[in-house]
Write a protein that holds these residues in place. Structure first.
Motif, PDB file in Angstrom:
ATOM      1  N   TYR A   1       0.819  -1.207   0.000  1.00  0.00           N
ATOM      2  CA  TYR A   1       0.000   0.000   0.000  1.00  0.00           C
ATOM      3  C   TYR A   1       0.854   1.259   0.000  1.00  0.00           C
TER       4      TYR A   1
ATOM      5  N   GLN B   1      -9.828  -0.552  10.371  1.00  0.00           N
ATOM      6  CA  GLN B   1      -9.555  -1.336   9.165  1.00  0.00           C
ATOM      7  C   GLN B   1      -8.046  -1.446   8.952  1.00  0.00           C
TER       8      GLN B   1
ATOM      9  N   VAL C   1      -6.335  -0.402   6.512  1.00  0.00           N
ATOM     10  CA  VAL C   1      -5.707   0.837   6.039  1.00  0.00           C
ATOM     11  C   VAL C   1      -5.384   1.785   7.184  1.00  0.00           C
ATOM     12  N   ASP C   2      -6.123   1.644   8.289  1.00  0.00           N
ATOM     13  CA  ASP C   2      -5.812   2.489   9.442  1.00  0.00           C
ATOM     14  C   ASP C   2      -4.469   2.084  10.038  1.00  0.00           C
TER      15      ASP C   2
ATOM     16  N   VAL D   1      -2.112   0.870   8.222  1.00  0.00           N
ATOM     17  CA  VAL D   1      -1.145   1.379   7.239  1.00  0.00           C
ATOM     18  C   VAL D   1      -0.739   2.790   7.629  1.00  0.00           C
ATOM     19  N   GLU D   2      -1.735   3.600   7.982  1.00  0.00           N
ATOM     20  CA  GLU D   2      -1.406   4.982   8.346  1.00  0.00           C
ATOM     21  C   GLU D   2      -0.559   5.037   9.623  1.00  0.00           C
TER      22      GLU D   2
END
Lengths: 766, 327
Positions: A410, A447, A449-450, A452-453
Motif C-alpha cells: 500500500y 480497518q 488501512v488504518d 497502514v497509516e
C-alpha cells in the motif's frame, strides 16, 4: 480544535529532550500540526514572598507598610490593599522586575520607601480582573520565582487535533502518541484514590440506555471556600478555559490533562437515583440558561423528577455547582460518540465536553479520571467521599487483520515486519501473529488501512521514497476548446477576464431578470448577497461598478461561469459567457473617441460566436427591461435563443451609477457546435460585384431583408454585405447591399447577372 | 522642325515648374504633338503630293521628328511617374508617436493557472472531469466517507441552500464520486473547478478553485502519490522544491498526508493527499482487493498566488482592471 499546552506539562508524561520548536516539529511530523505561540512572559525576578509584618503608614490611612521576606532579603513594601493584613504568602515584584506595562522602580510613597510591589493576579497578567492582592493558599517555598512555582513556559504549543484523533485532546493523549512516535517512555496515568473501598451503593444512578458505555458516580462533601492552585489556574488560562467554580475548574483541569470530561451535580438539588435514558417529554434549562426540549434520541441524565443534564453535552441549570454547594455528585462517563454527535448536529450546542465525546472518549478512562479528580478535590477542596457506584457495559476490543506485505504494498515501502510490530506495540496495539487488538482509546482505527497509516506515521512519511508513476501511452483526441478560443478572441478585442463571486443581492436579481426561480442560501456570507446569480450580468456588472467607482472610466470586462436557478423544483446550472464595455471603445491618438454603441456589442458577439462555428445568427427585437428597448437584440441560431446583446437601459445605468455601457451574454449550453465542413476550392472564374439599393419604411429591419435575400436561392450569389443605411426622411431609409456573383464553372455572362439581380430586386420589393 | 521639339520640351518643363506635371497633362501634350490633328500628322498627309525623291527625304525627317517627340513625351511620362512617387515619399509620419492603439485584454490569473495546470495533467494522460456546483449531501459527504453526524463534516464550512437539503460543493471530490459511479477503473482523472466555503478573510475566500487528481488502478501506492503531487507542483511552479509530507486527516483518504514546501523563508502548506479510503471505493462498487486509489487536491488560487507573488486572496476576486491587465 487546537490544544494550547505548555511543553513542561507534556514533558511530565513523556520526557523528550529538545527545544519547544523541536517538540513542535516532532508533533507536526506525526500528524499533529503544531505551532509555537507566545504566552505570557513572567519575569523570573517575581518571587513568592512571606509577609512578616504589616504596619500602618503614618501619613496615609489606606496604605500599609509591610515587611516581606523574599528568601534572599526582606523588603519594605508599601501596599494599598486592605487584605494585606491577613496575608501570609504573596507574589512580590521587587524593584527592577518587570510586570506587564511597567518596570518597578524604587519609590517613596508619602515619604516611605517601597522596594517593590505585592501583586494581584491581574497585575501579573494571569487573569482579566481581580480584586486586590493574591493570597497564596498552597504550600510554598519562600523566595521561589513565580515562573518556577507555576511551572510556567512563556512559549506554548498550539496543537491542531484532527477530528479523527479524539484520543489526543489532552496532555496525556498527546504524550502517549509522542512517546510512541519518538520511542520514549510514557508515564502512567496520575494516581487516584482507592474507589473500591467506597463501592457498594446502587442509590446514585440507574442506566437505561445502550448508548452509555461506562458511568461512574462519586458523592462527596467539600469545603467550598477554596480556590484552585495557581499552577492549575495558569494552565487552564493557557488552554483558554475560564475560571469559575473550584470544582468545575478541577474537573476541567483533569479533562485537559487526561481527556475525560466530567460533570459535578449539586447533590442536594437531585432526587436520587439518577436515570440515564433516551428522550423525555420534559423540557429543562441548560447551564447557558437556554430552555431545551429533548429530542427522542438525546441521551439524558434525569433525576426522579426531571432531566438534569443533556448527557455529554451540557448540564442543567437547576443542579449546577453553586457557591453554596457542599454536597456534590461527580459524574465520569463514556457515551457512544455517534449518539452524542447526532444530538449535537441537532441541538448545535458546543462545549469542551461534547467536543471530546463526539470524537470518542476511551472506555477505560472514566474510572481513572474520577479517582484522579478525587485526589485533587481532596487536596484543594478538602473533599470527603461518601459513596461510589460504577457501571460498565462490556465491550469487545476490535481486532484487525495484520499483514506486513499488505502495508508495504500500500505504501510502496519495504519496512521490516519486526519494525512494524514494534511501532504498533508502542501505540498500544496488542499485536498477535496475523491480527492486532485495537486499544480502547483508538476509535479511529477499524480497518487494515488504518494500520497502514499508523505504520507510515511512525516510520515517517518522508522516509518513504518517491516512486515515479508509469502507464500505457494513451493518445489524446484532438479537441477544439471553443471556449478557450472565444476567450482569446475577447482578449484580442481588449476585454479583461473577471472572476466574480456567484453571490448576488436581491437588487441585482431584480435588475437583471432571468429564467427560473432564484436559489437562496440559508447561510450567506454577507446578508445582502443571499442569492446565487441567475444571470452572469448580475455579477459582472458589480465588477464594472467596482472599477468605475475607482476612476476607471472606460474598460471592457468579460466573465465565463455558471448561473443558477430552479425550474419546476429542479436545479439548473447554465454556462454563460458575458461581456460589458463601459464608456469609450477606444481612446488615444487617431481614435475617434466615441462611446460604445450597439454595433460594437453586436460585432463582438458575432465574432465570438464564430468560435463555435456559427456564421449566421438571426437578430430579433428584445424586450429585456435592463436594456435599451431599441438598441438591444436577441441572437437566434436555428430558432434557439443563444444570446443577447445591447446597450444598458438608462435607468439600469442610473441604478448602477455607470456611464454608457454595452453588454453581451451568450448561453453556451444552447449553442450547437458546428463541425467543420469539407474545404471548398476557390473558383477559377472572375466574380462580379453589384450594388442593390432599396427604399423602405424605417421600421423595416435590414436583417430580415438580408435573411430573405440569403434564403431566396439566387443563382451564383456568393456573398451579401450590407453597405449603407441612409435615412432619407423621418419614415424612410435606403438600404444598400453589395452582392458578389461567381460561378465555379464558367465566366458569368451579363445576361446571367441581370437575371440574378432581377431575382434579388424582386425579393427585396415584396 | 526643331521648333516643335523645343516647344514640346518647354511645355513639359513648364508643367513641371508649375507643379502640374502628371500623366494626364502629358497625354494632352502627346495628343497635341503626335495626335491625328497635330502638325506632324498633317505634315505626313502632305507627303503624298511629293516626288519620290522629296518624299524620301521629307519622310525620313518627319520620322526622326516623331521619334524625338516620342522620346521627349516618354520621358515626360517617366518624370510624371517619378514626381508621383516623390510626392508620396515626401509624406512622412512621426513614427515615434503611438497612434490608433489596440488595447489588448487579458485572461484572469486564475484562468491562466487553470489552463497551465490542466495542460500539465493532460500531458501526463489525465482526463479532465467536471461536475455540478450545487450538490447533495451524498456526493459531498456521505459517498466520501463522512458519516452522518460525524464531526469531520464541521471541517467544511458548508453553504446550504434555503428550504432544501442541497448545498454548494465544498470540494471537487464530488466530481470523483460522479466519475467513480459512472466509469470503470482503471482511472486517471483530474477535476478542476470552483468550490465554496462559508469563510471570508485575507486567506479564505467563500469561493475558490480546487484541482483534484484521482488515480484508481491495481497496485498504485503511497510512494507514487507522493511522486505525482510533488512533480505536479514542481511543474507548475517551475522549479525543484524542498518538501516534506506530514500525516493529516481527510475522511476520504487513509493514510492521509499534507505536502509542505519551502517558499521564501518558511514552510507553506500546498495540498492534501492520500490513498483513497476503501469505504469510498466500496460505495462505488469497486473491488478493493483488485484496485487501489490515491488522490490529491491543491488550491488553484493558492498556487497561482505563490507563482505571482500575491499575498491577499481578495484581490483575485475584486477584478480591478489595473490588477487584471498584468496577466
Amino acid at each position: 480544535m487546537a490544544l494550547r499546552i505548555s511543553p513542561r506539562w507534556l514533558q511530565e508524561y513523556c520526557q523528550i529532550e529538545g527545544s519547544i520548536e523541536q517538540l513542535a516539529d516532532y508533533l507536526s511530523a506525526s500528524g499533529f500540526e503544531t505551532e509555537v505561540v507566545e504566552d505570557l512572559a513572567i519575569d523570573p525576578k517575581i518571587v513568592i514572598g512571606e509577609v512578616i509584618s504589616v504596619g500602618k503608614h503614618p501619613e496615609a490611612d489606606k496604605l500599609n507598610i509591610c515587611k516581606v521576606n523574599i528568601g534572599t532579603e526582606t523588603l519594605q513594601i508599601v501596599c494599598g490593599c486592605k487584605t494585606v493584613v491577613n496575608a501570609k504568602y504573596v507574589i512580590v515584584a521587587p524593584v527592577g522586575s518587570v510586570i506587564p506595562g511597567m518596570t518597578l522602580k524604587p519609590v517613596k510613597l508619602r515619604g516611605v520607601d517601597s522596594q517593590g510591589m505585592i501583586c494581584s493576579l491581574k497585575e501579573i497578567g494571569l487573569v482579566e480582573a481581580s480584586d486586590g492582592i493574591y493570597h497564596i493558599a498552597e504550600q510554598v517555598t519562600v523566595g521561589m520565582s513565580l515562573v518556577e512555582f507555576l511551572k510556567h513556559d512563556s512559549q506554548i504549543l498550539e496543537i491542531d487535533i484532527t477530528p479523527n484523533r479524539g484520543d489526543c485532546l489532552s496532555v496525556y493523549g498527546i504524550a502517549r502518541d509522542l512517546s510512541a512516535s519518538q520511542s520514549e517512555k510514557l508515564q502512567p496515568y496520575p494516581e487516584g484514590i482507592d474507589l473500591a473501598v467506597l463501592a457498594g451503593t446502587k442509590d446514585l444512578f440507574e442506566v437505561k440506555s445502550d448508548h452509555v458505555i461506562g458511568y461512574d458516580a462519586l458523592s462527596a462533601e467539600i469545603d467550598i471556600n477554596r480556590q484552585v492552585p495557581l499552577y492549575m489556574l495558569n494552565r487552564l488560562r493557557q488552554a483558554g478555559m475560564g475560571v469559575n467554580h473550584v470544582v468545575v475548574d478541577i474537573l476541567n483541569y483533569v479533562m485537559l490533562e487526561i481527556g475525560q470530561p466530567m460533570h459535578g451535580f449539586d447533590q442536594e438539588r437531585l432526587n436520587l437515583p439518577l436515570i440515564l435514558k433516551e428522550g423525555s417529554n420534559q423540557s429543562f434549562t441548560l447551564l447557558d440558561e437556554s430552555e431545551y426540549k429533548p429530542a427522542k434520541w438525546d441521551l439524558l441524565v434525569c433525576d426522579q423528577n426531571a432531566p438534569q443534564a443533556l448527557a455529554g453535552i451540557m448540564g442543567g441549570l437547576d443542579s449546577r455547582m453553586q457557591e453554596s454547594t457542599h454536597k456534590l455528585q461527580l459524574e465520569s462517563a463514556v457515551f457512544s460518540p455517534k449518539r452524542i454527535a447526532k444530538s449535537l448536529r441537532n441541538c448545535s450546542i458546543n462545549s469542551d465536553a461534547s467536543y471530546r465525546y463526539e470524537r470518542g472518549v476511551s472506555s477505560d478512562l472514566n474510572t481513572v479520571a474520577l479517582a484522579y479528580s478525587a485526589v485533587l478535590l481532596e487536596k484543594f477542596c478538602n473533599a470527603k467521599f461518601t459513596s461510589y457506584q460504577s457501571y460498565t457495559k462490556t465491550q469487545e476490543l476490535s481486532r484487525i487483520p495484520y499483514r506486513s506485505e499488505f502495508i508495504n504494498k500500500y505504501l510502496g515501502s519495504s519496512i521490516l515486519d519486526a519494525d512494524m510490530r514494534s511501532m504498533l506495540q508502542r501505540l498500544g496495539f496488542d499485536v498477535k501473529d496475523a491480527e492486532v487488538i485495537v486499544p480502547a482509546h483508538r476509535y479511529d482505527v477499524s480497518q487494515q488501512v488504518d494500520l497502514v497509516e499508523e505504520v507510515a506515521r511512525l516510520h515517517g512519511y518522508n522516509n518513504i521514497a518517491l516512486e515515479p508513476m508509469q502507464g500505457a501511452l494513451v493518445p489524446r483526441l484532438v479537441a477544439n476548446d471553443s471556449m478557450y478560443v472565444a476567450k482569446q478572441r475577447l482578449v484580442s478585442a481588449g476585454y479583461h477576464e473577471a472572476v466574480q463571486f456567484s453571490f448576488v443581492s436581491d437588487d441585482l436579481l431584480k435588475l437583471f431578470e432571468a429564467e427560473g426561480e432564484p436559489i437562496a442560501l440559508s447561510n450567506p456570507i454577507h446578508a445582502e448577497f443571499p442569492y446565487m446569480r441567475t444571470h452572469l450580468w448580475q455579477s459582472l456588472l458589480l465588477a464594472a461598478q467596482y472599477n468605475y467607482k475607482r476612476q476607471i472610466t472606460r474598460f471592457k470586462l468579460f466573465e465565463q461561469g455558471d448561473s443558477f436557478s430552479r425550474n419546476d423544483g429542479k436545479v439548473l446550472e447554465r454556462s454563460q459567457l458575458a461581456a460589458v464595455c463601459v464608456g469609450q471603445v477606444n481612446t488615444g491618438y487617431l481614435h475617434d473617441d466615441r462611446d460604445v454603441d450597439f454595433y460594437d456589442m453586436q460585432s463582438t458577439a458575432l465574432s465570438v460566436l464564430s468560435c463555435w462555428g456559427i456564421k449566421q445568427v438571426v437578430l430579433k427585437q428584445c424586450n429585456n427591461a435592463a436594456l435599451h428597448p431599441k438598441q438591444s437584440a436577441e441572437l437566434y441560431d436555428n430558432d434557439k435563443l443563444i444570446g443577447v446583446v445591447g446597450m444598458l437601459h438608462p435607468s439600469t445605468l442610473a441604478a448602477l451609477d455607470l456611464p454608457t455601457a454595452g453588454v453581451m451574454v451568450l448561453n453556451i449550453d444552447a449553442i450547437d457546435v458546428r463541425s467543420m465542413n469539407d474545404a471548398t476550392m476557390p473558383s477559377r472564374y472572375p466574380s462580379v460585384a453589384r450594388d442593390i439599393t432599396v427604399e423602405v419604411r424605417s421600421d423595416v429591419l435590414a436583417g430580415n431583408l438580408q435573411n430573405a435575400l440569403e434564403r431566396a436561392d439566387i443563382p451564383y450569389l456568393k456573398s451579401i454585405q450590407l453597405k449603407d443605411v441612409y435615412r432619407r426622411s423621418e419614415g424612410a431609409v435606403s438600404l444598400t447591399w453589395s452582392l458578389v456573383f461567381q460561378s465555379t464553372e464558367k465566366t458569368l455572362s451579363d445576361k446571367k447577372i441581370e437575371h440574378a439581380m432581377a431575382l434579388a430586386n424582386a425579393c427585396l420589393s415584396v | 522642325m526643331d521648333a516643335s521639339l523645343k516647344a514640346c520640351q518647354l511645355a513639359i518643363e513648364d508643367l513641371e515648374s508649375q507643379g502640374k506635371l502628371n500623366r494626364h497633362e502629358v497625354d494632352q501634350i502627346k495628343s497635341f504633338y503626335l495626335g491625328k490633328k497635330s502638325d506632324l500628322m498633317q505634315a505626313y498627309q502632305t507627303l503624298g503630293k511629293l516626288s519620290p525623291e522629296e518624299k524620301k527625304v521629307k519622310g525620313a525627317s518627319l520620322n526622326q521628328l516623331r521619334q524625338s517627340l516620342n522620346a521627349l513625351i516618354q520621358a515626360g511620362y517617366e518624370r510624371a511617374d517619378l514626381l508621383v512617387v516623390e510626392e508620396q515619399l515626401a509624406k512622412g509620419e512621426d513614427i515615434s508617436a503611438i497612434g490608433r492603439q489596440q488595447s489588448i485584454g487579458s485572461l484572469h490569473p486564475l484562468t491562466v493557472a487553470y489552463n497551465e495546470m490542466v495542460s500539465i495533467l493532460q500531458g501526463m494522460g489525465f482526463e479532465i472531469a467536471k461536475g455540478p456546483h450545487i450538490e447533495d449531501d451524498y456526493h459531498n459527504f456521505t459517498a466520501l466517507n463522512f458519516p452522518e453526524d460525524h464531526p469531520a463534516r464541521t471541517m467544511h464550512d458548508t453553504f446550504y441552500l434555503k428550504d432544501s437539503d442541497l448545498l454548494l460543493r465544498t470540494h471537487t471530490s464530488t466530481v470523483q464520486v460522479h466519475v467513480l459511479n459512472s466509469q470503470k477503473p482503471p482511472l486517471r482523472i483530474a477535476t478542476p473547478g470552483r468550490v465554496y466555503r462559508c469563510d471570508h478573510d485575507p486567506t479564505h475566500s467563500p469561493m475558490f478553485n480546487q484541482l483534484e487528481c484521482l488515480v484508481v488502478e491495481p497496485g498504485c501506492n503511497f510512494a507514487q502519490l507522493k511522486w505525482l503531487l510533488l512533480k505536479f507542483c514542481e511543474a507548475y511552479l517551475g522549479k525543484p522544491l524542498d518538501f516534506r509530507f506530514r500525516p493529516s486527516f481527510f475522511p476520504f483518504t487513509e493514510p492521509s498526508a499534507e505536502l509542505d514546501i519551502v517558499w521564501g523563508d518558511r514552510w507553506l502548506e500546498l495540498g492534501g493527499c492520500g490513498m483513497v479510503h476503501p469505504n469510498v471505493l466500496k460505495m462505488a462498487s469497486i473491488d478493493t482487493e483488485e484496485f487501489q486509489g490515491f488522490a490529491f487536491g491543491v488550491g488553484i488560487d493558492r498556487l497561482a498566488m505563490m507563482k505571482y507573488g500575491i499575498n491577499d486572496l481578495r484581490v483575485l476576486y475584486e477584478n480591478h482592471v489595473e490588477f487584471l491587465e498584468q496577466f
